[in-house]
Design an enzyme around this catalytic site. Structure first.
Site, short mmCIF file in Angstrom:
data_model
loop_
_atom_site.label_atom_id
_atom_site.label_comp_id
_atom_site.label_asym_id
_atom_site.label_seq_id
_atom_site.Cartn_x
_atom_site.Cartn_y
_atom_site.Cartn_z
N LYS A 46 0.80 -1.23 0.00
CA LYS A 46 0.00 0.00 0.00
C LYS A 46 0.84 1.28 0.00
CE LYS A 46 -3.42 -1.00 -0.67
NZ LYS A 46 -3.77 -1.67 -1.97
N HIS A 101 7.65 -7.27 -1.97
CA HIS A 101 7.34 -6.71 -0.65
C HIS A 101 8.27 -7.32 0.41
CE1 HIS A 101 3.77 -4.92 -2.28
NE2 HIS A 101 3.04 -6.01 -2.33
N SER A 131 -5.19 2.97 3.81
CA SER A 131 -5.29 2.32 2.50
C SER A 131 -5.47 0.82 2.67
CB SER A 131 -4.02 2.64 1.70
OG SER A 131 -4.06 2.03 0.44
P1 A3P Z 1 -5.03 4.81 -1.43
O1 A3P Z 1 -5.74 3.58 -0.95
O2 A3P Z 1 -4.63 5.72 -0.29
O3 A3P Z 1 -5.78 5.55 -2.49
P2 A3P Z 1 -0.04 -0.40 -3.62
O4 A3P Z 1 -0.01 -0.43 -5.11
O5 A3P Z 1 1.32 -0.49 -3.00
O6 A3P Z 1 -1.00 -1.40 -3.09
O7 A3P Z 1 -0.55 1.05 -3.19
C1 A3P Z 1 -1.89 1.44 -3.44
C2 A3P Z 1 -2.05 2.88 -3.05
O8 A3P Z 1 -1.35 3.71 -4.02
C3 A3P Z 1 -3.51 3.33 -3.09
O9 A3P Z 1 -3.64 4.33 -2.08
C4 A3P Z 1 -3.60 3.88 -4.50
O10 A3P Z 1 -4.70 4.73 -4.73
C5 A3P Z 1 -2.28 4.64 -4.57
N1 A3P Z 1 -1.93 4.99 -5.96
C6 A3P Z 1 -1.77 4.17 -7.02
N2 A3P Z 1 -1.51 4.89 -8.13
C7 A3P Z 1 -1.50 6.19 -7.78
C8 A3P Z 1 -1.32 7.43 -8.48
N3 A3P Z 1 -1.11 7.47 -9.79
N4 A3P Z 1 -1.38 8.59 -7.77
C9 A3P Z 1 -1.59 8.57 -6.44
N5 A3P Z 1 -1.79 7.44 -5.72
C10 A3P Z 1 -1.75 6.27 -6.38
#
Ligand code: A3P
Length: 289
Positions: A46, A101, A131
């Site tokens: 996340k 991870h 998140s």
């Molecule tokens: P949120 O749940 O706070 O929106 P991961 O890929 O490590 O699981 O992380 C997911 C998080 O990164 C989510 O956060 C997602 O919305 C955010 N995310 C992915 N792409 C993004 C982007 N282009 N700009 C901002 N946040 C992004």
């Protein structure tokens, strides 16, 4: 709440979802041979993994959108610990783009002796927890998070996938990889994506024009990624990820924790995290409170 053994396996004390990790896939990862020109994205879950899965191919190929429009994110930058990795690894062209991870100490032996470059994304743990809380609601392969308060206990105890955030950060911050590793924060990417892209392309030895940087920034914006079916997990069956409950690309902002933490929870969170980081030689790029 007891651990649903059916959903998670334990690996060196860490919980990993069985849906996408198995003892076979973990063995495969341990035996995986890193090449010197591999590029590895490392995150605690996340922290923006999927975002880098969009950015990296574009930086490496000079902004050509074909890859991000034709290959799903999990295949173009596969996570080495997952079951799917064995299926995709042989299709990857050099330089291979990989993700994980894993904490530093669980990396495969070949990683330490290779010259593979690492991009480590850090995100404020309060926003990670929020998140992750929503992710646990939408992902059919994760335990129900319970109340926000219950989930906070699990998060702070490390009884969530890939264990404690503090252990992950500590392991990679003191990894002594010198110029093989670049640290970037989710927050700086949100604040100024073009500047972040310049840092990433410099680190990878790519010389991108300002026009290409702007093109990549537009295509990696939260808004654009949400509409890219190769990146928004809409290809996944609903039992696996149910975007009606919460989309994977959920908010994409900094500071959503303010909408979720009570003052008591904030104090508890800060107290645990700062204690666990006491005496570390690195400092966090943001204040915890
Ligand atoms: P949120 O749940 O706070 O929106 P991961 O890929 O490590 O699981 O992380 C997911 C998080 O990164 C989510 O956060 C997602 O919305 C955010 N995310 C992915 N792409 C993004 C982007 N282009 N700009 C901002 N946040 C992004």
């Amino acid at each position: 709440m007891s651990l649903p053994e059916a959903m998670y396996l334990r690996y060196h004390g860490l919980l990993l979802p069985r849906e996408n990790n198995s003892y076979e896939s973990l063995k495969f990862a341990q035996e995986f041979k890193f090449e010197d020109d591999d590029i590895l994205v490392v995150t605690y879950p996340k922290s923006g993994t999927i975002w880098m899965q969009e950015i990296l191919p574009l930086v490496l190929n000079g902004g050509d959108l074909t890859v991000i429009h034709t290959i799903p994110n999990w295949e173009r930058v596969p996570l080495i610990q997952t079951k799917r990795f064995a299926l995709f690894v042989n299709k990857l062209a050099s330089p291979r783009m990989l993700g994980t991870h894993f904490p530093y100490n669980l990396m495969p032996p070949s990683f330490y002796t290779s010259k593979a470059k690492v991009i480590y994304i850090m995100r404020n743990p309060k926003d990670i927890m929020v998140s992750s809380y929503y992710f646990h609601q939408m992902a059919g392969f994760l335990e129900d998070p319970g109340t926000f308060d219950e989930f906070m206990d699990k998060f702070l105890e490390g009884e969530v996938m890939f264990g404690k955030w503090t252990d992950h950060v500590k392991s990679w911050r003191s990894s002594e990889l010198a110029d093989r590793i670049m640290y970037i924060t989710y927050e700086e990417m949100v604040q100024d994506l073009p500047a972040s892209l310049r840092r990433i392309s410099d680190f990878l030895g790519r010389n991108l024009t300002e026009e290409v940087i702007q093109k990549i920034a537009e295509n990696c914006s939260f808004k654009t990624m949400k509409t890219n079916n190769m990146s928004n997990f809409s290809l996944m069956p609903k039992v696996y990820m149910d975007s009606d409950k919460s989309p994977f690309l959920r908010k994409g902002t900094v500071g959503d924790w303010k909408n979720h933490f009570s003052s008591e929870q904030l104090a508890r969170f800060i107290s645990v995290i700062s204690k666990e980081l006491e005496g570390e030689s690195f400092s966090l790029p943001w204040s915890l409170d």
